[in-house]
Scaffold this motif. Structure first.
Motif, PDB file in Angstrom:
ATOM      1  N   HIS A  95      -0.729  19.107 -15.664  1.00 23.58           N
ATOM      2  CA  HIS A  95       0.022  18.625 -16.805  1.00 23.58           C
ATOM      3  C   HIS A  95      -0.858  17.755 -17.696  1.00 23.58           C
ATOM      4  O   HIS A  95      -1.764  17.081 -17.210  1.00 23.58           O
ATOM      5  N   ALA A  96      -0.569  17.783 -18.998  1.00 25.48           N
ATOM      6  CA  ALA A  96      -1.237  16.907 -19.961  1.00 25.48           C
ATOM      7  C   ALA A  96      -0.310  16.712 -21.147  1.00 25.48           C
ATOM      8  O   ALA A  96       0.547  17.559 -21.436  1.00 25.48           O
ATOM      9  N   ASP A  97      -0.464  15.574 -21.816  1.00 32.72           N
ATOM     10  CA  ASP A  97       0.344  15.346 -23.019  1.00 32.72           C
ATOM     11  C   ASP A  97      -0.028  16.341 -24.108  1.00 32.72           C
ATOM     12  O   ASP A  97       0.834  16.916 -24.761  1.00 32.72           O
TER      13      ASP A  97
ATOM     14  N   ASP B 160      -3.395  26.878 -18.990  1.00 35.82           N
ATOM     15  CA  ASP B 160      -2.660  27.633 -17.985  1.00 35.82           C
ATOM     16  C   ASP B 160      -1.640  26.742 -17.285  1.00 35.82           C
ATOM     17  O   ASP B 160      -0.928  27.205 -16.404  1.00 35.82           O
ATOM     18  N   GLY B 161      -1.615  25.458 -17.658  1.00 38.85           N
ATOM     19  CA  GLY B 161      -0.671  24.521 -17.064  1.00 38.85           C
ATOM     20  C   GLY B 161       0.437  24.179 -18.044  1.00 38.85           C
ATOM     21  O   GLY B 161       0.781  24.973 -18.923  1.00 38.85           O
ATOM     22  N   GLU B 162       0.986  22.958 -17.913  1.00 41.22           N
ATOM     23  CA  GLU B 162       2.101  22.525 -18.751  1.00 41.22           C
ATOM     24  C   GLU B 162       1.635  21.425 -19.690  1.00 41.22           C
ATOM     25  O   GLU B 162       1.042  20.424 -19.252  1.00 41.22           O
ATOM     26  N   VAL B 163       1.902  21.605 -20.989  1.00 45.07           N
ATOM     27  CA  VAL B 163       1.519  20.640 -22.004  1.00 45.07           C
ATOM     28  C   VAL B 163       2.787  20.091 -22.643  1.00 45.07           C
ATOM     29  O   VAL B 163       3.641  20.856 -23.110  1.00 45.07           O
ATOM     30  N   THR B 164       2.903  18.756 -22.674  1.00 42.71           N
ATOM     31  CA  THR B 164       4.094  18.131 -23.236  1.00 42.71           C
ATOM     32  C   THR B 164       4.150  18.275 -24.749  1.00 42.71           C
ATOM     33  O   THR B 164       5.212  18.526 -25.320  1.00 42.71           O
ATOM     34  N   ASP B 165       2.982  18.118 -25.388  1.00 42.44           N
ATOM     35  CA  ASP B 165       2.960  18.111 -26.851  1.00 42.44           C
ATOM     36  C   ASP B 165       2.398  19.434 -27.379  1.00 42.44           C
ATOM     37  O   ASP B 165       3.070  20.438 -27.398  1.00 42.44           O
ATOM     38  N   SER B 166       1.119  19.442 -27.801  1.00 42.33           N
ATOM     39  CA  SER B 166       0.560  20.611 -28.477  1.00 42.33           C
ATOM     40  C   SER B 166      -0.773  21.024 -27.870  1.00 42.33           C
ATOM     41  O   SER B 166      -1.499  20.219 -27.274  1.00 42.33           O
ATOM     42  N   VAL B 167      -1.091  22.286 -28.064  1.00 39.69           N
ATOM     43  CA  VAL B 167      -2.409  22.846 -27.730  1.00 39.69           C
ATOM     44  C   VAL B 167      -3.075  23.212 -29.054  1.00 39.69           C
ATOM     45  O   VAL B 167      -2.527  24.011 -29.820  1.00 39.69           O
TER      46      VAL B 167
END
Length: 527
Positions: free
Chosen positions: A83-85, A97-104
């Motif tokens: 996970h990352a913001d 490939d994981g979960e992002v809270t905000d934006s890529v």
């Protein structure tokens, strides 16, 4: 976060303080970084003992990171089940490939969103691939968007100069928008140049995908070589200035860096000055191109003299030799970009300093015959006739000293200001007045040349346009001269700069029409 929020986020990434943030947290986050990829892992798996000595296996999994992860000059990667913001890569690609809270987000790279993202998936000058749920918008600026079978976008899908490819199973809850058409996609060539050239501080490199850069570089070298073949005299004079007065040439180059933008600003902030801005811009472009050829010629002659002694070399060949040498130096990291910028700055300054050197010797070096006088003793007047010594025939005007570049440009600027004021007063729309400016200037010049052999600017500067054959200005001559002025202007203004190097101080339109511009004799009324 809506699209406005996305743009604010991208702006903050572009202009903010970019760098790799902390990759470990107080909870024991572990980060792994290579030269090309940043991998984010925020889980802990460890063993410990309780207060009674019993062995306890502790596994901590952090649902969210408290920071944005930014990578500059390398790729950023978020591993599965991590996970990352936010995940951001500048001059690199971002893959989640994981979960992002905000934006890529990737800037000058490609974005791949394979895990759920709370807000947007963005690629600036790159492609955007999505195969997961995106809570906001999907954006690609100068790139393409591809939606895989598992893609679900809650917001809009927006491409600027790109295309959208959508799998039949992909879901878009918003709209699909194309800005600037669909023909600008595919910027992988630019990514290759950024990776192999820009990040290493050089204009050129030997790598797959950089053929376009070499074609562009060789085309410019060909242009400079042809320019030297067409205009050897002005380039030779500027090379002589550079070799005999390097100190003043460098000083002029440094001053031009500061004064040129200041001149543009001063012209833009004044209503009258805006009329002159296009001509000033053309003049700067012309001097820059000519200056590049001058520096290449100087380098080529230096290299030729080292190998062949002091034997003369053609100007075009000197430019070609110098250009080949510089292409090789452009491959060197850091030094390549430094030399590229120095050539442009030094060349521009040398051309300006060469023009300055010509100003004090305007009449002495013009190659024109001395001021002519009319002999009144060749034929005796009949008894009772009156001889008027103040009248100078048209044929005699053709032998007067030729007007130089600066005085003629001063007269032209005055005429431009006059026409600009008139059009501003009578024009109902500024755009219409701007489009009619060149046509109005040509008509004004033709009429004034026919009636008075000069213009208002010429009257102020003491100039006249005369025919070399000594005949009076007629309508065919002034019409041809006015139309030919467009030819002098359209080729980056080189037709006007030809005044500096022509023995008769003729621009291209003067040569075509068979005219010269002279200093009007004192005491001879212009009006």
């Amino acid at each position: 976060m809506n699209r406005i929020h996305t743009l604010v986020f991208i702006t903050s990434v572009l202009f903010g303080s970019l760098g790799n943030t902390c990759l470990a947290q107080a909870s024991g986050a572990v980060a792994a970084e290579t030269t090309k990829t940043i991998v984010i892992d925020t889980s802990i798996d460890t063993d410990s003992e309780d207060t009674d000595g019993n062995h306890v296996h502790v596994k901590v999994h952090h649902e969210h990171a408290d920071h944005d992860t930014v990578s500059v000059g390398s790729d950023a990667y978020l591993a599965p089940n991590r996970h990352a913001d936010s995940l951001v890569a500048v001059f690199g690609s971002a893959t989640s490939d994981g979960e992002v809270t905000d934006s890529v987000v990737s800037i000058f790279g490609n974005t791949r969103t394979n895990g759920p993202t709370g807000d947007s998936s963005v690629a600036v000058v790159g492609n955007n691939y999505i195969n997961s749920k995106v809570g906001g918008s999907a954006v690609a600026v100068l790139g393409d968007i591809e939606l895989g079978p598992l893609a679900e976008v809650d917001g809009d899908v927006v491409t600027v100069g790109g295309t959208v490819t959508q799998d039949p199973n992909a879901v878009v809850h918003g709209s699909i928008q194309h800005v600037f058409g669909r023909s600008l996609g595919g910027f992988n060539w630019l990514h290759t140049w950024v990776e192999h050239c820009l990040l290493l501080g050089r204009p050129l490199a030997i790598a797959p995908g950089l053929g376009w850069a070499w074609v562009l570089a060789l085309s410019m070298l060909g242009f400079y070589t042809v320019l030297a073949a067409i205009m050897p005299k002005p380039i030779d004079e500027a090379v002589h200035t550079l070799t005999t007065a390097p100190g003043p040439s460098v000083l002029t180059s440094l001053l031009s860096i500061v004064l040129t933008p200041v001149a543009f600003i001063l012209l833009c902030v004044t209503i009258i000055g805006i009329v002159i801005v296009p001509f000033f811009a053309i003049a700067v472009l012309a001097m820059s191109l000519l200056g590049n050829a001058v520096v290449l010629a100087a380098i080529g002659r230096g290299m030729y003299q080292i190998g062949r002694g002091t034997r003369p070399i053609a100007t075009w060949l000197a430019v070609l030799v110098g250009g080949v040498v510089m292409l090789g130096l452009y491959l060197i990291p850091i030094l390549g970009f430094i030399l590229y910028k120095l050539i442009g700055i030094l060349g521009f300054g040398v051309v300006i300093y060469t023009l300055i050197l010509k100003l004090p010797h305007r009449q002495a070096t013009s190659g024109s015959p001395p001021e002519a006088t009319i002999s009144t003793t060749s034929a005796k007047p009949s008894e009772g006739s009156v001889v008027d010594d103040t009248i100078t025939p048209t044929a005699a005007l053709a032998t007067m000293p030729r007007a130089g570049f600066m005085i003629r440009m001063t007269a032209l600027i005055l005429d431009c200001i006059l026409i600009g004021i008139v059009l501003a007063c009578i024009g109902s729309h500024q755009d219409a007045a701007s489009n009619a400016f060149l046509i109005a200037l040509a008509l004004y010049g033709a009429v004034m040349w026919k009636i008075r052999s000069t213009t208002i600017g010429g009257i102020i500067c003491g100039l006249k346009v005369v025919r070399l054959d000594g005949n009076a200005m007629d309508w065919p001559t002034v019409t041809v001269r006015a139309l030919s002025c467009f030819l002098s202007l359209v080729v980056a203004g080189f037709g006007f700069f030809w005044i500096l190097f022509s023995r008769e101080r003729q621009a291209w339109h003067d040569k075509i029409a068979g005219t010269v511009v002279v200093y009007a004799p004192k005491g001879n009324s212009l009006v």
